[in-house]
Design an enzyme around this catalytic site. Structure first.
Site, PDB file in Angstrom:
ATOM      1  N   LYS A 246      61.539  46.356 -12.128  1.00 32.89           N
ATOM      2  CA  LYS A 246      60.823  45.587 -13.149  1.00 32.89           C
ATOM      3  C   LYS A 246      60.717  44.122 -12.734  1.00 32.89           C
ATOM      4  CE  LYS A 246      61.126  44.881 -18.195  1.00 32.89           C
ATOM      5  NZ  LYS A 246      61.910  45.284 -19.388  1.00 32.89           N
TER       6      LYS A 246
ATOM      7  N   SER B  80      58.902  46.956 -22.962  1.00 31.44           N
ATOM      8  CA  SER B  80      58.662  46.056 -21.832  1.00 31.44           C
ATOM      9  C   SER B  80      58.920  46.699 -20.480  1.00 31.44           C
ATOM     10  CB  SER B  80      59.526  44.804 -21.977  1.00 31.44           C
ATOM     11  OG  SER B  80      60.898  45.111 -21.876  1.00 31.44           O
TER      12      SER B  80
ATOM     13  N   SER C 262      63.934  49.134 -24.666  1.00 33.84           N
ATOM     14  CA  SER C 262      62.818  49.062 -23.719  1.00 33.84           C
ATOM     15  C   SER C 262      62.961  49.909 -22.465  1.00 33.84           C
ATOM     16  CB  SER C 262      62.570  47.601 -23.310  1.00 33.84           C
ATOM     17  OG  SER C 262      62.037  46.886 -24.395  1.00 33.84           O
TER      18      SER C 262
END
Length: 458
Positions: free
Chosen positions: A66, A136, A160
């Protein structure tokens, strides 16, 4: 296959890069792809494997991270213009541990701005591009779902990792707070943030956690506790294990019929495998949302205090507004929320002890992926919560308590959308929820399902 010489790491990397090229124009999972660096790393891995220098089961495997995680040789954008020009001079601990384990970092995945979840990034749900792709960590979840990464790293402050895992039909773990270092990972709420793995199967998740877990003195929240072999006992079954179910909170009126049915089927499957299902009640869970939102808003505003004053125009207006509102939370409210959190954590621990629970099980989400239009203009038949709060209703408690929580696919809705079931475990006992989830996974077809991208989508 790598260890037996039936395939090379460079073959895996080329196949992954080809898959990214085939799918990312449709789903937009990646913000950056490191094609040449990945090829170089794969060739090095092949040379090491050929001479017996084996680093473990991740050696030569393409992994995505990420875009909150620092990489020494790449910018960290965190989905925000406010990070323009920022290039860290070091790797996040989670990245360093992946590299030490021989993993190939193939790219960085899209995130909401600073993981706050209030803006709309370009990532699309591969099961239905008109629907919400998740929180996210949706970029990481989508990459795993469409097979443009063998596994990915996400972060979870209020769900998330688990929410996109449920929506995309994959496996996602929020580890115990302190199990995985957050050093070098852009923060949302310092006392709530978790870094964890997103994978296609439970065993893959255990392998990825094995590589990234462990104490890190550079992270003030890191726990100095032993890291067990997460695959030991993975296939031992669940006969005699006790599973708690709080129906009043996790099966409340806002749970859709498809999700309710799939979750009850999962409980029936576990019962059939020999687990004992125990009805329990934890009334304090009712204050989870207010407690977590107060803590997260205050901690997020504190983290962004300097940057928000130096570069306010570089924030998305919705993110900026949320951060500014967080500065109006009185210190007394923050302290009361932390005390409420301590009560929830203590009552949860007492519940596990009193009923001798090995885990609790619930739907990961009360619903399947909402239409994007419903997030903007809610339907009149929604429960009293907003659609976004409905999404995260089931995930907040584990961030407050810090206990591990694992989402595993457990079915599809009448509209063809994946459904996830969540396993909540004792602190630092990820091995048990892996064991439970693997027993369930082994008797069901859901992990093998994947979205069909054969029809070109915009």
């Amino acid at each position: 296959a790598l260890l037996e010489g039936r395939i090379r790491s460079i073959d895996l990397v080329e196949a992954t890069l080809a898959r990214i090229a085939d799918t990312d124009s449709q789903v937009h999972a990646y913000v950056a792809v490191f094609a040449e660096q990945a090829r170089q790393a794969a060739r090095q891995a092949d040379r090491e494997i050929a001479v017996g220098r084996l680093r473990g089961p991740l050696h030569g495997i393409p992994i995505a991270v990420k875009d909150l995680c620092h990489l020494r040789d790449a910018p960290t954008g965190a989905g925000s213009r406010a990070m323009t020009g920022f290039a860290p001079g070091f790797d996040a601990t989670v990245v360093r541990r992946l590299l030490d384990a021989g993993a190939i970092i193939v790219g960085k995945t899209v995130t909401h701005e600073f993981a706050y979840g209030v803006n709309t990034p370009p990532t699309r749900n591969p099961w239905d591009p008109a629907r919400y792709p998740g929180g996210s960590s949706a970029g990481s979840g989508v990459a795993v779902a469409v097979r443009s990464a063998f596994g990915a790293i996400g972060t979870d402050t209020g769900g998330s990792i688990r929410i996109p895992a449920a929506i995309e039909g994959i496996v996602g773990l929020k580890p115990t707070y302190g199990r995985v270092s957050r050093h070098g990972v852009v923060s949302l709420g310092t006392s709530l943030d978790h870094v964890g793995p997103m994978t296609r199967t439970v065993e893959d998740n255990a392998i990825l956690l094995q590589a990234i877990a462990g104490h890190d003195p550079l992270d003030f929240g890191s726990a100095d506790v032993p890291v067990p072999d997460f695959r030991a006992g993975l296939h031992d079954g669940v006969d005699g294990m006790a599973i708690g179910v709080d129906r009043a909170y996790f099966f409340y009126d806002g749970v859709t019929e498809d999700v309710r049915r799939a979750s009850e089927d999962a409980l029936d499957t576990l019962r059939g495998l020999g687990a004992r299902i125990v009805d329990v009640r934890l009334p304090e869970l009712a204050i989870s949302s207010e407690t977590l939102m107060t803590i997260m808003a205050a901690e997020a505003s504190a983290y962004h205090r300097r940057r928000l004053r130096e570069r306010p125009g570089d924030y998305d207006p919705a993110t900026r507004l949320s951060l500014e509102l967080g500065e109006f939370i009185p210190a007394t409210h923050y302290l009361v929320a932390q005390r409420a959190r301590a009560v929830i954590r203590g009552r949860m621990a007492n519940l596990f002890r009193a009923h001798h629970l090995d885990a609790m099980v619930s739907p990961t989400m009360p619903m399947t992926a909402a239409l994007l239009t419903d997030l903007i203009q809610p339907r009149p038949d929604w429960p009293s919560e907003t659609p976004m709060l409905s999404c995260i209703h089931h995930s907040f408690s584990a961030n407050l308590t810090g206990q591990p929580a694992l989402s595993v696919p457990c079915g599809v809705s009448a509209e063809g959308q994946p459904i996830g079931v969540q396993f909540l475990g004792r602190p630092f006992d990820e091995a048990t929820i892996f064991r439970l989830a693997r027993a369930y996974e082994a008797t069901t077809p859901w992990t093998a399902l994947k979205p069909d991208l054969s029809t070109e989508r915009s």
